[in-house]
Design an enzyme around this catalytic site. Structure first.
Site, short mmCIF file in Angstrom:
data_model
loop_
_atom_site.label_atom_id
_atom_site.label_comp_id
_atom_site.label_asym_id
_atom_site.label_seq_id
_atom_site.Cartn_x
_atom_site.Cartn_y
_atom_site.Cartn_z
N LYS A 10 83.25 61.81 54.52
CA LYS A 10 82.32 61.46 55.58
C LYS A 10 83.05 60.83 56.76
O LYS A 10 82.78 61.14 57.91
CB LYS A 10 81.33 60.40 55.07
CG LYS A 10 80.18 60.89 54.27
CD LYS A 10 79.25 59.68 54.11
CE LYS A 10 78.07 59.90 53.28
NZ LYS A 10 77.24 58.67 53.20
N ASP A 63 73.67 57.90 55.65
CA ASP A 63 73.16 58.23 54.34
C ASP A 63 72.80 59.71 54.39
O ASP A 63 72.12 60.14 55.32
CB ASP A 63 71.92 57.38 54.05
CG ASP A 63 71.75 57.14 52.58
OD1 ASP A 63 72.69 57.40 51.81
OD2 ASP A 63 70.66 56.69 52.18
P1 ITT Z 1 78.53 56.00 51.15
O1 ITT Z 1 79.50 54.95 50.76
O2 ITT Z 1 78.63 56.34 52.62
O3 ITT Z 1 77.12 55.74 50.71
P2 ITT Z 1 78.31 58.26 49.34
O4 ITT Z 1 79.25 59.37 48.95
O5 ITT Z 1 77.72 57.43 48.25
O6 ITT Z 1 79.04 57.36 50.42
P3 ITT Z 1 75.57 59.01 50.11
O7 ITT Z 1 75.00 57.88 49.35
O8 ITT Z 1 75.09 59.27 51.50
O9 ITT Z 1 77.18 58.91 50.24
O10 ITT Z 1 75.42 60.30 49.23
C1 ITT Z 1 75.50 61.51 49.76
C2 ITT Z 1 76.07 62.47 48.75
O11 ITT Z 1 75.56 63.76 49.17
C3 ITT Z 1 77.60 62.56 48.83
O12 ITT Z 1 78.24 61.83 47.86
C4 ITT Z 1 77.83 64.06 48.64
O13 ITT Z 1 77.93 64.35 47.27
C5 ITT Z 1 76.58 64.69 49.21
N1 ITT Z 1 76.82 65.09 50.61
C6 ITT Z 1 76.45 64.44 51.75
N2 ITT Z 1 76.90 65.07 52.84
C7 ITT Z 1 77.60 66.13 52.38
C8 ITT Z 1 78.34 67.14 53.02
O14 ITT Z 1 78.51 67.20 54.33
N3 ITT Z 1 78.92 68.06 52.25
C9 ITT Z 1 78.79 68.02 50.92
N4 ITT Z 1 78.15 67.09 50.23
C10 ITT Z 1 77.53 66.15 50.96
#
Ligand code: ITT
Length: 178
Positions: A10, A63
């Site tokens: 991200k 998120d």
């Molecule tokens: P944070 O610390 O930013 O919360 P996280 O990985 O836990 O990081 P989220 O809670 O927003 O992030 O969860 C989103 C999940 O959705 C992330 O772990 C990915 O598995 C999936 N995801 C989000 N955006 C994506 C993308 O562009 N491509 C592939 N998978 C994605």
């Protein structure tokens, strides 16, 4: 400005998009407890409110989640947990024999400007691929088909069309006045 996330994928994408607006972002690598909820907007806003009590300077969080139509929007706000537990293989298994493959990614940015919180979002529509394809990107990228290719096959091209791109553009455009 600081981007608080534990997810390197991200951060990398956000940095690239920010550069185009002449905005430099700094990675504050931190895992934070997300309040539960059924809407990404609500979760992002509440997370930012909690973080703002500690971090008193401007920051943003993002998120995101994958919403699969035939599964009534699952995994949605639980995407991170579902990715860590059953992963891409598990999703493909759940989708076995299902012909409606429509899905979308959604991203919500919550920005704390030092005083108040604003929220921006972005959506990209696609389909769940029948198989895992490609090695770039992160998370569900290898199973998300966008116009015939998975996000994991698109590499940097993903950044031109992604949910994160749309949400961040809304955000950066607003704060930079461009
Ligand atoms: P944070 O610390 O930013 O919360 P996280 O990985 O836990 O990081 P989220 O809670 O927003 O992030 O969860 C989103 C999940 O959705 C992330 O772990 C990915 O598995 C999936 N995801 C989000 N955006 C994506 C993308 O562009 N491509 C592939 N998978 C994605």
């Amino acid at each position: 400005m600081k981007f608080i996330t534990s997810n390197k994928g991200k951060f990398r994408e956000a940095r690239e998009i920010a550069e185009k607006f002449g905005i430099e972002i700094e990675w504050l690598k931190m895992e934070y407890e997300e309040p539960q909820g059924s809407q990404l907007e609500e979760i992002a806003k509440r997370s930012a409110e909690i973080l703002a009590r500690e971090i008193r300077e401007p920051f943003f969080i993002e998120d995101s989640g994958l919403f699969i139509e035939a599964l009534n929007g699952f995994p949605g706000p639980y995407s991170s947990y579902v990715f860590k537990t059953i992963g891409n293989k598990g999703i493909l298994k759940l989708m076995d024999g299902i012909s409606n493959r429509r899905a979308y990614f959604k991203a919500v940015v919550a920005y704390f400007d030092g005083a108040k919180i604003s929220v921006f979002d972005g959506i990209v529509y696609g389909e769940i691929s029948p198989e895992i394809r490609g090695s770039k990107g992160f998370g569900f990228d290898p199973i998300f088909l966008y116009r015939g290719r998975t996000f994991a096959e698109m590499g940097e091209e993903k950044n031109l069309v992604s949910h994160r791109r749309i949400a961040l553009e809304n955000f950066f455009r607003t704060i930079s006045g461009k």
